[in-house]
Scaffold this active site. Structure first.
Site, PDB file in Angstrom:
ATOM      1  N   ASP A 118       0.845  -1.187   0.000  1.00  0.00           N
ATOM      2  CA  ASP A 118       0.000   0.000   0.000  1.00  0.00           C
ATOM      3  C   ASP A 118       0.886   1.244   0.000  1.00  0.00           C
ATOM      4  OD1 ASP A 118      -2.436   1.282  -0.058  1.00  0.00           O
ATOM      5  OD2 ASP A 118      -2.653   1.324   2.112  1.00  0.00           O
ATOM      6  N   TYR A 120       1.163   5.707  -0.311  1.00  0.00           N
ATOM      7  CA  TYR A 120       0.746   6.854   0.515  1.00  0.00           C
ATOM      8  C   TYR A 120       0.996   8.075  -0.349  1.00  0.00           C
ATOM      9  CZ  TYR A 120       1.053   9.555   5.021  1.00  0.00           C
ATOM     10  OH  TYR A 120       0.883  10.414   6.082  1.00  0.00           O
ATOM     11  N   ARG A 134       0.950  15.667  13.506  1.00  0.00           N
ATOM     12  CA  ARG A 134       2.322  16.103  13.766  1.00  0.00           C
ATOM     13  C   ARG A 134       2.323  17.622  13.850  1.00  0.00           C
ATOM     14  NH1 ARG A 134       3.065  11.133  10.822  1.00  0.00           N
ATOM     15  NH2 ARG A 134       2.583  12.243   8.901  1.00  0.00           N
ATOM     16  N   GLU A 191     -10.555   4.152   3.897  1.00  0.00           N
ATOM     17  CA  GLU A 191      -9.662   4.957   3.053  1.00  0.00           C
ATOM     18  C   GLU A 191     -10.024   4.665   1.607  1.00  0.00           C
ATOM     19  OE1 GLU A 191      -5.509   4.408   4.115  1.00  0.00           O
ATOM     20  OE2 GLU A 191      -5.715   5.774   5.819  1.00  0.00           O
ATOM     21  N   GLU A 193      -9.313   4.266  -1.981  1.00  0.00           N
ATOM     22  CA  GLU A 193      -8.114   3.998  -2.767  1.00  0.00           C
ATOM     23  C   GLU A 193      -8.492   3.273  -4.057  1.00  0.00           C
ATOM     24  OE1 GLU A 193      -4.739   2.269  -0.839  1.00  0.00           O
ATOM     25  OE2 GLU A 193      -5.191   3.157   1.123  1.00  0.00           O
ATOM     26  N   ASP A 225      -9.230   0.621   2.162  1.00  0.00           N
ATOM     27  CA  ASP A 225      -8.217   0.259   3.159  1.00  0.00           C
ATOM     28  C   ASP A 225      -8.770   0.610   4.542  1.00  0.00           C
ATOM     29  OD1 ASP A 225      -5.848  -0.232   4.514  1.00  0.00           O
ATOM     30  OD2 ASP A 225      -4.952   1.685   3.964  1.00  0.00           O
ATOM     31  N   ARG A 229      -8.119   3.911  13.548  1.00  0.00           N
ATOM     32  CA  ARG A 229      -7.189   5.021  13.832  1.00  0.00           C
ATOM     33  C   ARG A 229      -6.628   4.992  15.234  1.00  0.00           C
ATOM     34  NH1 ARG A 229      -5.965   6.113   8.796  1.00  0.00           N
ATOM     35  NH2 ARG A 229      -7.777   6.670   7.546  1.00  0.00           N
ATOM     36  N   GLN A 232      -4.001   2.322  15.290  1.00  0.00           N
ATOM     37  CA  GLN A 232      -2.875   2.800  14.472  1.00  0.00           C
ATOM     38  C   GLN A 232      -1.997   3.797  15.238  1.00  0.00           C
ATOM     39  OE1 GLN A 232      -4.187   4.348  10.693  1.00  0.00           O
ATOM     40  NE2 GLN A 232      -2.134   4.846   9.985  1.00  0.00           N
ATOM     41  N   TYR A 236       1.934   2.357  15.645  1.00  0.00           N
ATOM     42  CA  TYR A 236       2.645   2.514  14.367  1.00  0.00           C
ATOM     43  C   TYR A 236       4.111   2.944  14.486  1.00  0.00           C
ATOM     44  CZ  TYR A 236       2.797   7.612  13.771  1.00  0.00           C
ATOM     45  OH  TYR A 236       3.093   8.934  13.886  1.00  0.00           O
ATOM     46  N   LYS A 245      -4.744  -2.128  10.277  1.00  0.00           N
ATOM     47  CA  LYS A 245      -5.124  -2.258   8.867  1.00  0.00           C
ATOM     48  C   LYS A 245      -5.424  -3.700   8.480  1.00  0.00           C
ATOM     49  CE  LYS A 245      -3.588   1.984   7.383  1.00  0.00           C
ATOM     50  NZ  LYS A 245      -4.306   2.923   6.496  1.00  0.00           N
ATOM     51  N   THR A 249      -9.218  -5.584   4.112  1.00  0.00           N
ATOM     52  CA  THR A 249      -9.065  -4.638   3.009  1.00  0.00           C
ATOM     53  C   THR A 249     -10.025  -5.127   1.923  1.00  0.00           C
ATOM     54  OG1 THR A 249      -6.710  -4.425   3.537  1.00  0.00           O
ATOM     55  CG2 THR A 249      -7.418  -3.650   1.351  1.00  0.00           C
ATOM     56  N   THR A 341      -4.661   6.600   0.199  1.00  0.00           N
ATOM     57  CA  THR A 341      -5.900   7.372   0.240  1.00  0.00           C
ATOM     58  C   THR A 341      -5.873   8.490  -0.786  1.00  0.00           C
ATOM     59  OG1 THR A 341      -5.947   6.916   2.587  1.00  0.00           O
ATOM     60  CG2 THR A 341      -7.417   8.650   1.802  1.00  0.00           C
ATOM     61  N   GLU A 355     -10.108  12.632   7.810  1.00  0.00           N
ATOM     62  CA  GLU A 355      -9.929  13.967   7.235  1.00  0.00           C
ATOM     63  C   GLU A 355     -11.251  14.710   7.088  1.00  0.00           C
ATOM     64  OE1 GLU A 355      -7.619  11.563   4.220  1.00  0.00           O
ATOM     65  OE2 GLU A 355      -6.932  13.575   3.712  1.00  0.00           O
TER      66      GLU A 355
END
Lengths: 408, 408
Positions: A118, A120, A134, A191, A193, A225, A229, A232, A236, A245, A249, A341, A355
């Protein structure tokens, strides 16, 4: 007409995607979607229509053997089918049983997936995630504009559209928690995709450069996907997403060939700073595929919650494949490569609830007035996609999945 | 004796590991190592020795079909073989061709690997890496003592011991570089690991608890998780290692069963703070397996550069498997689960060159006086492992790989 195609059908004469279906108690086999029907390739093979091809490749529960014939064979077969359908070939007229109604068929996972990777590759998605988790001022990580960042996913838990998905249990640790808790995920997400499917093996040590990439890509599917969260966020660092994940899928049943998508090729975004030479590419490598996501509640209220487009992707498939193999990593027919995504520039084009609802701070409102920050039990997520240009429409159908409550 | 076993043989009568071999122009088949020989199970099946088992499972190029018979069958077969060898069963005496010399056989990858997962379960290794790359005062990340951290690796590039490994190209960015460079990895490393092989399928949604784990583990191999540290450092945020690892992973040819390893069960380290209930376990779940790594230079100078032991692992296999499936992720026969680098408490027990040479600051000295911070072209890395207790020795043989120069 021996087959009927509605004007807005995803499965126009220009498409002819491949899948695996079964019907009337017969075993799984290769089929091609046309309008609301499926052309039974095993039946056509039995009628002698593909004398150059070993009939066994059509009597399989995956497309792998068919794909492994190579594009010289599979592309020719697709064009032959197109011609036969248009000219209403006598064999088709005389053998109506070669067309099976999609309503009477059961679809199966179209490929046996050796490895699932996968990526990104949406700059909007990576930026949104970076802002939320972040540093809003330095949302993109330093490597992002240099590397089509990717990671390995789980092949065993890739499921067909329609397969219900149970809410996973897992460890999560809230900001104020001293210790992690074990609980059903409280931040379950999708997600949006697409995925591409490898059409040709390489050997270990062999790279695929961007100019060769098309040779190695058989076709594409829609991909959800599913992501937990809260799991994750806790798991992660430093090795990436794992249990967040790999519980499921989902992919769509029909593999749309790269040839069928050719009319929708468009230029990608300017990449700045310039990429390293092995990631340079020529030509239009993005695809104008309109995408949307609909959330259906348990009682059947549908709301379109996202409209996006595959053309927004910063990194294209040729770059992803060149990067994936530049160290000599081998690929095999049937490998699945997720795009990452697909978020667009506007808030209604974001490809995940994370999002769309901005990490729960701006819940979205559904058609029945209820709100969502994350997916609730009983919700069904439906993703659709198609290209349309000059009267030519080529679509994917849908990938659908309903969330069931976590086990007790 | 119809077979001969040296006192220090890894393949004692107590072991009887399974593998895939071919010899004398015959196709790959299932065999069992005994001393310096291989017992040809396909030949024994043809002689009618396994009337309960479909002979086709022995005439395969992977162990998957054999393993899928289930432990009731495979354990009984192994015990039958042990008895027949000890009593020099007439069939063995009358058919010497059922014993093939290992020198005359070609080994093959023993399993078809559906998914490959790698864990990170040595506290010494995780601490060392944390000290070097993050904060010496807070070397372990907050999640490490709560989660047997793992990630998905690449199944396609798992290769058999003896397969040469080409130095990979990749992106790296030095501390003082403004932009990343594309170059052959300059920090190529090994990781000393073992791997376990799944012996029984689960369905999606089905967890495996720690008490059931043994049922789902067929056996173990040695594993070298080749790693390009410069590529890894630049790519791994935020989705984990990708091209730094997926150019090759080497495993040993003989799968040592969990039953054969039972004599070497020992208690694991105390886990503090207490783990969540789903990670609690009973009994001795660590294994006292002595491990070492030898580096052979291009001209054949051998130096033992590491002595470690699998018993040091903080997280055991039962916990790894319980964690991996607690979200409903399914496993399949033949899946490979790497332990993570097996470092011990002393500097000579560190399971990677990164740690042994402390990120290049303390190069190790080989027997010929040359030094190594990372692996050089022409170097061969050999890992060996065995358990020994009360005169019973059960070993893995070796996993070996030579590094070839990067392509031009």
């Amino acid at each position: 007409m021996i087959f009927e195609i509605k004007r807005d059908s995803d499965f126009s004469i220009h498409n002819l995607p491949f899948g695996i279906f079964s019907s009337a108690g017969r075993s799984p086999r290769v089929g091609v979607a046309i309008g609301e029907s499926i052309l039974d390739l095993q039946a056509l093979a039995d009628l002698g229509m593909f004398p150059q091809i070993d009939k066994a490749v059509f009597a399989q529960n995956s497309l792998n053997a068919f794909i492994a014939l190579g594009k010289t064979s599979t592309s020719k077969l697709r064009l032959d089918l197109q011609r036969w359908l248009l000219e209403e070939h006598p064999i088709l007229r005389e053998n109506p049983a070669v067309l099976v109604s999609q309503n009477e068929a059961t679809m199966h996972l179209p490929i046996h997936i050796g490895d699932y990777t996968d990526f990104y590759s949406s700059i909007e998605h990576a930026t949104n995630v970076g802002k939320m988790f972040r540093d809003p001022a330095n949302a993109l990580l330093p490597n992002w504009r240099h590397i089509p960042v990717g990671y390995h996913g789980r092949a065993s838990s890739v499921v067909l559209s329609g397969t219900p998905v149970q809410r996973p249990w897992g460890q999560a640790k809230g900001k104020d928690d001293v210790l992690p808790k074990f609980q059903p995920s409280a931040r379950l997400d999708f997600e949006l995709e697409t995925g591409f499917i490898i059409g040709k093996d390489t050997h270990l040590g062999q790279g695929i450069n961007t100019a060769e990439a098309d040779e190695y890509i058989f076709g594409k599917v829609l991909l959800n996907d599913w992501s937990a969260r809260d799991i994750q966020a806790w798991e992660y660092v430093p090795l990436g997403p794992f249990l967040a994940k790999n519980f499921a899928t989902s992919i769509s049943p029909w593999v749309v060939t790269l040839e069928a998508l050719a009319p929708f090729r468009v230029a990608g975004p300017v990449q700045e700073p310039a990429v390293l030479p092995y990631l340079e590419y020529a030509g239009d490598q993005n695809l104008d595929i309109q995408l949307n996501v609909v959330l259906e509640t348990a009682v059947g209220v549908s709301t379109e919650i996202c409209r996006s487009n595959f053309k927004y992707m910063y990194w294209n498939m040729a770059q992803q494949l060149a990067h994936h193999t530049v160290n000599g990593c081998n690929v095999r027919v049937g490998d699945l490569m997720g795009s990452g995504t697909i978020s667009g520039p506007t808030p209604d084009s974001y490809g995940s609830l994370l999002e769309l609802a901005w990490s729960g701070t701006q819940p979205i409102t559904l058609a029945d007035g209820s709100q969502r920050s994350f997916i609730e039990n009983g919700d069904t997520v439906v993703m659709r996609g198609f290209g349309e240009k000059d009267g030519v429409r080529v679509g994917f159908g849908e990938v659908r999945g309903k969330i069931l409550p976590a086990h007790k």
